[in-house]
Design an enzyme around this catalytic site. Structure first.
Site, PDB file in Angstrom:
ATOM      1  CG  HIS A 117      -1.937   0.954   1.384  1.00 50.06           C
ATOM      2  ND1 HIS A 117      -1.707   2.272   1.720  1.00 50.06           N
ATOM      3  CD2 HIS A 117      -3.276   0.841   1.209  1.00 50.06           C
ATOM      4  CE1 HIS A 117      -2.868   2.909   1.765  1.00 50.06           C
ATOM      5  NE2 HIS A 117      -3.834   2.078   1.456  1.00 50.06           N
ATOM      6  CG  ASP A 194       0.559  -2.340   6.136  1.00 49.21           C
ATOM      7  OD1 ASP A 194      -0.410  -2.562   6.879  1.00 49.21           O
ATOM      8  OD2 ASP A 194       0.465  -1.678   5.088  1.00 49.21           O
ATOM      9  CD  GLN A 197      -6.848  -4.548   3.929  1.00 43.12           C
ATOM     10  OE1 GLN A 197      -7.764  -5.356   4.124  1.00 43.12           O
ATOM     11  NE2 GLN A 197      -7.081  -3.262   3.737  1.00 43.12           N
ATOM     12  CE  LYS A 220      -7.316  -0.230   6.239  1.00 37.08           C
ATOM     13  NZ  LYS A 220      -8.167   0.097   5.096  1.00 37.08           N
ATOM     14  CB  CYS A 358      -3.605   3.303  -1.625  1.00 36.55           C
ATOM     15  SG  CYS A 358      -4.825   4.555  -1.299  1.00 36.55           S
TER      16      CYS A 358
HETATM   17  N1  PLP Z   1      -1.813  -0.693   4.602  1.00 34.35           N
HETATM   18  C1  PLP Z   1      -2.730  -1.432   3.985  1.00 34.35           C
HETATM   19  C2  PLP Z   1      -2.346  -2.795   3.480  1.00 34.35           C
HETATM   20  C3  PLP Z   1      -4.027  -0.939   3.818  1.00 34.35           C
HETATM   21  O1  PLP Z   1      -4.949  -1.674   3.203  1.00 34.35           O
HETATM   22  C4  PLP Z   1      -4.339   0.353   4.317  1.00 34.35           C
HETATM   23  C5  PLP Z   1      -5.688   0.916   4.119  1.00 34.35           C
HETATM   24  O2  PLP Z   1      -6.402   0.573   3.219  1.00 34.35           O
HETATM   25  C6  PLP Z   1      -3.351   1.055   4.971  1.00 34.35           C
HETATM   26  C7  PLP Z   1      -2.096   0.516   5.090  1.00 34.35           C
HETATM   27  C8  PLP Z   1      -3.627   2.419   5.543  1.00 34.35           C
HETATM   28  O3  PLP Z   1      -4.526   2.324   6.590  1.00 34.35           O
HETATM   29  P1  PLP Z   1      -5.120   3.633   7.292  1.00 34.35           P
HETATM   30  O4  PLP Z   1      -5.660   4.490   6.183  1.00 34.35           O
HETATM   31  O5  PLP Z   1      -6.150   3.116   8.204  1.00 34.35           O
HETATM   32  O6  PLP Z   1      -3.981   4.300   7.997  1.00 34.35           O
END
Ligand code: PLP
Length: 400
Positions: A117, A194, A197, A220, A358
């Protein structure tokens, strides 16, 4: 029934029952989470840690109890290794900035994967620029599996950290974190995961994974927006400088010199999102009571069913066919633009996400502008998938 705990699912959109398949973007909230949030503001609202009065003491106790519950939830060794943030993005920025300041210098390297992401790319680019370091990229194969056999050759004496997602938000791939950690640690390189998900789909045990940092967002995993978590290994967090300055993160301030508070407060400057944290506590209880195994099992059934039904539609292409996946299905309907497919689905009451999610490097890998992404949670049903498939069959002739 579990579904009735989620009031929003009873709502209609365009006079049709809502089919909510945008769970990878954010999950809906069960009543106990909503109650925790409103209950906090109705009965407990006060600023934590600093007050000498009853409400402040109660709010502080519940805030710190949530920290201990998060610690147990991901099996961290210590509660002071749990830092509350606004979400995954802030957690990664904190590490990229603070770890970068302590450990990165000219000529160093940071390894990320091709399926990250943007939140796990851009903070590292910013920190690399600041310190004269370079970003290196672990690729994935066309079926959406990381080329793990290439990792070893990317690591060298200049590598300072590996940052990789546990699960891809676009491909659904579950990455082999234990293996990545073993390879990186054999070179004494720490690993940031990270987990945005992963956290709502599987049991996460940071000690078993062996990772050095683990990041996730409350929203999430059925909790409110505005609160997230950074888990970090104590010895690394101790060495890292504060990310932001302000109240709470200090021991003593003079104009000549400031000393910093102990973990975790060193990294929690200013007033945190206390009410949202109470919601996170309720979301953890909700997940534990539902059973993480039950969640994973139900979501796998939905994903297998949706994949099978999608593949039966002429002209469907699915992106991300890894053997180990969570409940994310990214696809394109013939040559139809994903936005058009998403817009027509929306008019039929079905919420999906369209675009690059993203993850522009993934789109570049496949040479496509974006995908349509359906992602499932514990409250989704096979009947909803039938509605979704029927809607796709209805719109396919219009778009193809
Ligand atoms: N990393 C991953 C794999 C994501 O799917 C997302 C959000 O869709 C994020 C990071 C960023 O999360 P947040 O916008 O809640 O900070």
């Amino acid at each position: 029934m579990l579904r009735s705990l989620f009031p929003i699912l009873d709502h209609k959109v365009y006079d049709r029952p809502l089919v909510y398949f945008d769970n990878a973007a954010t999950t809906q909230k069960p009543q106990p989470v909503i109650d925790a949030l409103t209950g906090y503001y109705a009965t407990l609202n006060s600023n934590i840690h600093r007050g000498a009065h009853y409400l402040a003491a109660q709010a502080t106790e519940q805030y710190e109890e949530t920290r201990r519950n998060v610690q147990r939830f991901i099996n961290a060794r210590n509660s002071h290794e749990i830092i509350f943030t606004r979400g995954t993005t802030e957690s990664i920025n904190l590490v990229a900035s603070s770890f970068g300041q302590e450990f990165l210098k000219e000529g160093d390297e940071v390894v990320v994967s091709e399926m990250e992401h943007h939140s796990n790319i851009v903070p590292w680019q910013l920190t690399c620029e600041r310190h004269g370091a370079k970003l290196r990229v672990l690729p994935f194969s066309d079926d959406g599996v990381l080329c793990i056999e290439r990792l070893e050759s990317l690591l060298n004496e200049h590598t300072r950290i590996v940052a990789v997602n546990h699960v891809s938000n676009t491909l659904g791939t579950i990455n082999p974190i234990k293996q990545i950690v073993q390879i990186a640690h054999s070179h004494n390189i720490p690993v940031l995961v990270d987990g945005a998900q992963a956290i709502s789909h599987m049991a996460v045990d940071v000690q078993e994974l062996g990772c050095d940092f683990y990041c996730f967002s409350g929203h999430k995993m059925y909790a409110p927006m505005g609160v997230g978590v950074l888990y970090g290994r104590e010895d690394l967090l101790e060495r890292m400088p504060p990310y932001q300055g302000g109240g709470e993160m200090i021991k003593d301030v003079t104009f000549e010199r400031t000393t910093y508070n102990d973990l975790p407060f060193k990294f929690e400057a200013g007033t945190p999102s206390v009410g949202d944290t109470m919601g996170l506590n309720a979301a953890i209880q909700f997940m534990l009571q539902t059973g993480i195994e039950n969640i994973a099992h139900h979501e796998k059934e939905l994903t297998d069913y949706a994949t099978q039904e999608l593949l039966a539609i002429d002209g469907i292409r699915i992106f991300g066919q890894a053997p180990r996946k969570t409940s994310v299905v990214s696809f394109l309907l013939g040559k139809a633009h994903p936005y058009d497919t998403g817009t027509l689905l929306d008019k039929l009451g079905i919420a999906v996400r369209t675009g690059h999610h993203c993850t522009q490097p993934i789109m570049e890998h496949y040479g496509i502008p974006g995908t349509v992404r359906a992602s499932f949670a514990i409250y989704n049903t096979k009947e909803e998938i039938d509605t979704f498939i029927a809607a796709l069959r209805r719109i396919a002739p219009i778009l193809m």
